[in-house]
Design a protein around this motif. Structure first.
Motif, mmCIF file in Angstrom:
data_model
loop_
_atom_site.group_PDB
_atom_site.id
_atom_site.type_symbol
_atom_site.label_atom_id
_atom_site.label_comp_id
_atom_site.label_asym_id
_atom_site.label_seq_id
_atom_site.Cartn_x
_atom_site.Cartn_y
_atom_site.Cartn_z
ATOM 1 N N GLY A 194 11.041 2.457 -9.749
ATOM 2 C CA GLY A 194 9.811 3.093 -10.216
ATOM 3 C C GLY A 194 9.210 2.358 -11.401
ATOM 4 O O GLY A 194 7.989 2.164 -11.480
ATOM 5 N N ASP A 195 10.053 1.916 -12.337
ATOM 6 C CA ASP A 195 9.551 1.144 -13.476
ATOM 7 C C ASP A 195 8.935 -0.169 -13.015
ATOM 8 O O ASP A 195 7.894 -0.610 -13.538
ATOM 9 C CB ASP A 195 10.693 0.870 -14.470
ATOM 10 N N TRP A 196 9.550 -0.805 -12.031
ATOM 11 C CA TRP A 196 9.012 -2.079 -11.531
ATOM 12 C C TRP A 196 7.661 -1.866 -10.867
ATOM 13 O O TRP A 196 6.730 -2.665 -11.041
ATOM 14 C CB TRP A 196 9.993 -2.699 -10.540
ATOM 15 N N LEU A 197 7.509 -0.784 -10.091
ATOM 16 C CA LEU A 197 6.235 -0.511 -9.437
ATOM 17 C C LEU A 197 5.135 -0.223 -10.455
ATOM 18 O O LEU A 197 3.986 -0.644 -10.267
ATOM 19 C CB LEU A 197 6.394 0.679 -8.481
ATOM 20 N N LEU A 198 5.467 0.480 -11.523
ATOM 21 C CA LEU A 198 4.469 0.758 -12.559
ATOM 22 C C LEU A 198 4.017 -0.534 -13.229
ATOM 23 O O LEU A 198 2.816 -0.728 -13.470
ATOM 24 C CB LEU A 198 5.047 1.720 -13.589
ATOM 25 N N ARG A 199 4.950 -1.416 -13.533
ATOM 26 C CA ARG A 199 4.576 -2.691 -14.140
ATOM 27 C C ARG A 199 3.747 -3.531 -13.180
ATOM 28 O O ARG A 199 2.775 -4.195 -13.585
ATOM 29 C CB ARG A 199 5.830 -3.460 -14.564
ATOM 30 N N ARG A 200 4.097 -3.500 -11.898
ATOM 31 C CA ARG A 200 3.351 -4.259 -10.897
ATOM 32 C C ARG A 200 1.931 -3.744 -10.769
ATOM 33 O O ARG A 200 0.977 -4.536 -10.683
ATOM 34 C CB ARG A 200 4.081 -4.145 -9.550
ATOM 35 N N ALA A 201 1.760 -2.428 -10.755
ATOM 36 C CA ALA A 201 0.420 -1.848 -10.656
ATOM 37 C C ALA A 201 -0.410 -2.185 -11.882
ATOM 38 O O ALA A 201 -1.611 -2.474 -11.780
ATOM 39 C CB ALA A 201 0.524 -0.331 -10.489
ATOM 40 N N ALA A 202 0.223 -2.179 -13.059
ATOM 41 C CA ALA A 202 -0.516 -2.521 -14.282
ATOM 42 C C ALA A 202 -0.959 -3.981 -14.260
ATOM 43 O O ALA A 202 -2.063 -4.314 -14.700
ATOM 44 C CB ALA A 202 0.360 -2.244 -15.507
ATOM 45 N N GLN A 203 -0.133 -4.867 -13.726
ATOM 46 C CA GLN A 203 -0.504 -6.278 -13.652
ATOM 47 C C GLN A 203 -1.636 -6.504 -12.650
ATOM 48 O O GLN A 203 -2.500 -7.353 -12.863
ATOM 49 C CB GLN A 203 0.712 -7.110 -13.260
#
Length: 206
Positions: free
Chosen positions: A139-148
């Motif tokens: 979930g943390d990785w997906l949030l960072r990916r969406a922000a990028q």
């Protein structure tokens, strides 16, 4: 009188504090031995459970440090699974009790005298905790990916800004050149007008 005096002087009626202290110490020693024996018995049972789960904890990923898997040396031995859960012996000294501390209080997950059943319960608990950790990391990785993805890349911003600067630089000299031409044209007209006025003044006035 003789009977009374004989009873008073008999050794059976004499009280000695030293004898009482000795009896109390013997009783305390016996209780301590019993407590120590019970503690050793509880620790032995918990060590049996730890041996059953040794292979399970050996398969935990190396980067997962949430598990403890150790038996403490307190007055009541406990086999700690992680920071919030442990296995201890119940009051009957034969049953295992799997306990977890939560926000709502302490919860008993399982209490059983079956060693295999407790080992299976702890194993499933460890598996659930590993899955929860993996989901949290994903979930943390997906949030960072969406922000990028929402933010424009830096290289594109640079590529867009450079032509604008070059275009501005190109327009600046052309604008300045056109201004000089217009000024020269107006100066020429002014000089011509002055010359015509001077000529008319000389000839007409003369």
């Amino acid at each position: 009188m003789n009977d009374a005096s004989g009873r008073q002087g008999s050794p059976s009626n004499v009280r000695h504090l030293a004898d009482a202290i000795r009896k109390v110490r013997l009783a305390e020693a016996e209780r301590a031995d019993v407590v120590a024996e019970l503690r050793d018995t509880e620790r032995a049972r918990l060590e049996m459970l730890a041996d059953e789960l040794r292979g399970v904890f050996a398969e935990v990923p190396e980067d997962d440090d949430q598990f403890i898997a150790q038996i403490d040396s307190g007055s009541q031995p406990r086999f700690w699974i992680d920071m919030t859960s442990f296995v201890a012996m119940a009051r009957d000294r034969r049953s295992y009790r799997f306990v977890k501390d939560t926000r709502l209080g302490r919860t008993v997950i399982l209490e059983t005298a079956d060693l295999d059943a407790m080992a299976d319960c702890v194993m499933h608990y460890v598996a659930e905790r590993i899955i929860e950790r993996d989901r949290a990391l994903e979930g943390d990785w997906l949030l960072r990916r969406a922000a990028q993805q929402d933010a424009p890349p830096r290289r594109e911003r640079r590529s867009l800004s450079r032509p604008a600067v070059e275009e501005t630089s190109a327009r600046a000299p052309s604008t300045a050149h056109g201004g000089w031409i217009a000024a020269a044209f107006l100066a020429g007209i002014l000089v011509g007008v002055v010359a015509l006025l001077a000529y008319a003044w000389v000839h007409v006035g003369g």
